[in-house]
Enzyme design. Sequence first.
Site, PDB file in Angstrom:
ATOM      1  N   HIS A   1       0.834  -1.207   0.000  1.00  0.00           N
ATOM      2  CA  HIS A   1       0.000   0.000   0.000  1.00  0.00           C
ATOM      3  C   HIS A   1       0.871   1.261   0.000  1.00  0.00           C
ATOM      4  O   HIS A   1       0.691   2.154  -0.844  1.00  0.00           O
ATOM      5  CB  HIS A   1      -0.907  -0.028   1.243  1.00  0.00           C
ATOM      6  CG  HIS A   1      -1.767   1.177   1.410  1.00  0.00           C
ATOM      7  ND1 HIS A   1      -3.094   1.194   1.046  1.00  0.00           N
ATOM      8  CD2 HIS A   1      -1.513   2.411   1.912  1.00  0.00           C
ATOM      9  CE1 HIS A   1      -3.618   2.377   1.325  1.00  0.00           C
ATOM     10  NE2 HIS A   1      -2.670   3.134   1.843  1.00  0.00           N
ATOM     11  N   GLU A   2       1.782   1.351   0.954  1.00  0.00           N
ATOM     12  CA  GLU A   2       2.611   2.552   1.057  1.00  0.00           C
ATOM     13  C   GLU A   2       3.560   2.690  -0.128  1.00  0.00           C
ATOM     14  O   GLU A   2       3.891   3.807  -0.540  1.00  0.00           O
ATOM     15  CB  GLU A   2       3.389   2.551   2.371  1.00  0.00           C
ATOM     16  CG  GLU A   2       2.527   2.508   3.634  1.00  0.00           C
ATOM     17  CD  GLU A   2       1.524   3.634   3.738  1.00  0.00           C
ATOM     18  OE1 GLU A   2       1.699   4.668   3.061  1.00  0.00           O
ATOM     19  OE2 GLU A   2       0.545   3.488   4.504  1.00  0.00           O
TER      20      GLU A   2
ATOM     21  N   HIS B   1       1.786   4.667  -2.732  1.00  0.00           N
ATOM     22  CA  HIS B   1       1.903   6.111  -2.486  1.00  0.00           C
ATOM     23  C   HIS B   1       3.263   6.627  -2.944  1.00  0.00           C
ATOM     24  O   HIS B   1       3.363   7.665  -3.604  1.00  0.00           O
ATOM     25  CB  HIS B   1       1.755   6.394  -0.986  1.00  0.00           C
ATOM     26  CG  HIS B   1       0.358   6.363  -0.464  1.00  0.00           C
ATOM     27  ND1 HIS B   1      -0.650   7.160  -0.956  1.00  0.00           N
ATOM     28  CD2 HIS B   1      -0.191   5.630   0.550  1.00  0.00           C
ATOM     29  CE1 HIS B   1      -1.767   6.931  -0.273  1.00  0.00           C
ATOM     30  NE2 HIS B   1      -1.519   6.002   0.635  1.00  0.00           N
TER      31      HIS B   1
ATOM     32  N   GLU C   1      -4.857   7.861  -2.652  1.00  0.00           N
ATOM     33  CA  GLU C   1      -5.366   6.568  -2.177  1.00  0.00           C
ATOM     34  C   GLU C   1      -5.695   5.636  -3.338  1.00  0.00           C
ATOM     35  O   GLU C   1      -5.594   4.413  -3.212  1.00  0.00           O
ATOM     36  CB  GLU C   1      -6.594   6.775  -1.295  1.00  0.00           C
ATOM     37  CG  GLU C   1      -6.263   7.246   0.102  1.00  0.00           C
ATOM     38  CD  GLU C   1      -5.283   6.337   0.819  1.00  0.00           C
ATOM     39  OE1 GLU C   1      -5.488   5.102   0.823  1.00  0.00           O
ATOM     40  OE2 GLU C   1      -4.293   6.852   1.366  1.00  0.00           O
TER      41      GLU C   1
END
Length: 505
Positions: A269-270, A273, A299
């Site tokens: 997930h990160e 980003h 997101e």
Amino acid sequence: MADTDQLAQRLEALENKLWTRSYLMKIAEFDGATIAPENGAAARGEAMAALAGEHHELLCNEDAVDLVSGLEDAVASGAVADPKIAAEVRTLARDQREARAFPTEEVEAWSRLTCEADAVWHKAKVANDWASFEPYVDRIVEALKRQAAYLDNTRDPYDVWLDQYERGMDAAAFDRFFAQVRETVVPLVHAIGERGEQPDAAFLTAHVDEARQRALSFDLMKLVGLDLADTCLAFTEHPFSEGFAVGDARVATHIYEDNLMSNVYSIIHEAGHAAYELGVDPAYARTCLEGGTSMGIHESQSRFFENTVGRSRAFMGPLLSLLRRHAPEVYGDVDENALYRAVNIATPSLVRTEADELTYPLHIMIRYEIERKLFAGEAAAKDVPGLWRDLTRSYLGLEVPNDTLGALQDTHWSGGSFGYFPTYALGSAYDAQLIPAMERDGVDLAGACASGDLAAVRAWLKEKIWRWGRGKDAPELILGACGAPFDATFYCDYLSDKFSALYGL
């Protein structure tokens, strides 16, 4: 030298000074959330307040206002035709108008307050001590109401902040969005609870020590496509990431030795980003265009890698290969189908960051409803734990045993990020609409996931989303990438199709 050339040089000089202050504040913030000692919070708060005050003064002083006004006139008259400069002027002018609404002392006081609140939250979460954090919630909400009036005293304060995180959105728009999502998700969750058979996945809670999880984390970052020369990995209570500059994005995770998948999907997930921040056009370096355009778009990128890629059936081969390399005693006998079912188990849980893809938006609705009550004056911080318990029971059918697993679980309120949470669900919906657009453009998404080579996927995202930085707002990006405005139907259909198939509904 022409006046327009002089204006462009002054713009570059101003943006360099603004960027330097922002960069230093990000370093202090990242340090505070990762390695800084507990007793350093007060000093860090003073340093950050000074930097925030300098940034505000630089952006809002008379010379900067005259410069931006002159550049706006030059762009409007056609004297400045460079589209990059035009985008900088448009974005910086908006930043300036909004910043000028706040007195410098308000900016400095806000930086001190949120720095102190963040330090208190870190201790409060571990200690299950809502009472120590409670006064900060009230102070932050009151400050945000006051600041919203500076920005636009004709609008509901919460609408002002929703718009700040996602331009063009307000509570009415989010109400419509959440109503549509609720109509899809709630019946699916109930049907799975009544008729769905959950897989046996004891390996999910097998012990994998911290050292091996750290090594796995770096391999996961490389699998997603990060160049480790552009990033670093730190450890914190609440996973997050931050883009510092072109060639510099930081990732922070939290390791639970008996929950390897928590770290696996936090990293993926990160990394999404970070990939977005690192994919911004290098020509935007040290300008107001550097960085992501909105929280919802940000997101959409992290959820794309976490869910669309990371939880796809096709990705199980590359993922399982890494898991077997780092934890062979746990994953040596697990096959791809078993892993796919395990990482897509849909069942209500207490912690948002550990929530499955289907129930995740219900967690966001809990926070959204509490925020609305706080801003409407219908609740105060003392009421939040009770509201949290009630809404968790209503939406997820679970009892909240303590505030660590309830109202203290997220870091966002300590930083003043009210209005941020709804963008988490919106980002997932943007993500779902990007999938068919990418495939229409000839990207073999499943093939890329299966091979573990996501270069074609990253190239499409870079062309359509990443490279534009803050130069385009979310509606323009979605329209350009998908050929149509945002439509939550893509998200609802995606969830319905995926989980109906998984559970044979």
